[in-house]
Design an enzyme around this catalytic site. Structure first.
Site, PDB file in Angstrom:
ATOM      1  N   ASP A  65      10.977  -3.649 -17.317  1.00 13.70           N
ATOM      2  CA  ASP A  65       9.928  -3.753 -16.700  1.00 13.70           C
ATOM      3  C   ASP A  65       9.142  -2.400 -16.591  1.00 13.70           C
ATOM      4  O   ASP A  65       9.639  -1.205 -16.749  1.00 13.70           O
ATOM      5  CB  ASP A  65      10.312  -4.040 -15.046  1.00 13.70           C
ATOM      6  CG  ASP A  65      10.681  -5.247 -14.779  1.00 13.70           C
ATOM      7  OD1 ASP A  65      10.033  -6.260 -14.937  1.00 13.70           O
ATOM      8  OD2 ASP A  65      11.945  -5.371 -14.475  1.00 13.70           O
ATOM      9  N   PRO A  66       7.703  -2.369 -16.423  1.00 11.33           N
ATOM     10  CA  PRO A  66       6.953  -1.154 -16.439  1.00 11.33           C
ATOM     11  C   PRO A  66       7.613  -0.374 -15.100  1.00 11.33           C
ATOM     12  O   PRO A  66       8.046  -0.767 -14.099  1.00 11.33           O
ATOM     13  CB  PRO A  66       5.472  -1.549 -16.095  1.00 11.33           C
ATOM     14  CG  PRO A  66       5.649  -2.843 -16.753  1.00 11.33           C
ATOM     15  CD  PRO A  66       6.790  -3.639 -16.400  1.00 11.33           C
TER      16      PRO A  66
END
Length: 220
Positions: A65-66
């Site tokens: 995930d970012p």
């Protein structure tokens, strides 16, 4: 669907862009940008693709995930802009490079210089709601980035794939091990790095593999 992305990727991913799931994904993400604080800014979603053409890729680093905090994520996995505090996982990556190769630990967490050399740090999910880790999982990004991994595996040779943590390791099934080198370890997160990331020597192993194939190594 017309997606603004670097031409070599456009050519190879147009088939994905035209699939129904991708249209649904785009519509969902556009709607999210209209009602919430979404990261990264829209023009940076495909930043790693635009910065590293398909034929230039040498090493793939896969994240999940970012970063969910505003000002950190700009489209390159693990990287943060100049002047932003270096997150724990990236700090541990730099420590391992220092132990492995003797490189000094950088003052900046900006990995653009890696990308320019052919390192392709890609998250499996390319957007996130600010402060809500994992909020854009299971909306279609994983299908898209799995297709990216498959395309690299099928159409390229002699790539290095760095898969850190159980989530990334699951992607090994998408990669042809007869053509590419897969390096696995625990995640560099402060919670797990002591249990097998430190000492993995992935960076020297990657360079040894590249040199053995007549490919210029990475200046980590």
């Amino acid at each position: 669907m017309n997606v603004k992305i670097e031409s070599s990727w456009q050519q190879r991913l147009q088939e994905e862009f035209d699939k129904p799931y991708f249209e649904k994904l785009v519509n969902f993400v556009k709607n999210e940008y209209g009602k919430a604080h979404i990261l990264p800014p829209g023009h940076q979603i495909f930043h790693v693709f635009n910065s590293c053409p398909f034929q230039n890729v040498k090493v793939v680093i896969l994240g999940q995930d970012p970063y969910p905090n505003p000002g950190q994520y700009y489209g390159i996995c693990f990287s943060v802009p100049d002047g932003v505090a270096i997150p724990g996982s990236l700090s541990n990556i730099f420590k391992e490079i220092h132990q492995d190769l003797g490189k000094p630990i950088p003052n900046s967490g900006n990995l653009d210089r890696w990308v320019k050399q052919g390192v392709f740090p890609m998250n499996s999910v390319l957007t996130v709601r600010a402060h809500e880790t994992g909020s854009h999982r299971n909306i279609g990004w994983e299908t898209f980035t799995d297709a990216v991994i498959k395309k690299l595996s099928e159409e390229r040779e002699n790539l290095v794939f760095m898969l850190w943590g159980s989530y990334a390791k699951e992607k090994a099934s998408l990669i042809d091990t007869d053509k590419h080198l897969i390096l696995t370890a625990v995640h560099p997160s402060p919670r797990s790095a002591d249990y097998g990331f430190f000492g993995c020597k992935h960076f020297s192993k990657a360079n040894t593999f590249l040199r053995s194939r007549g490919i210029e190594e990475i200046d980590w």
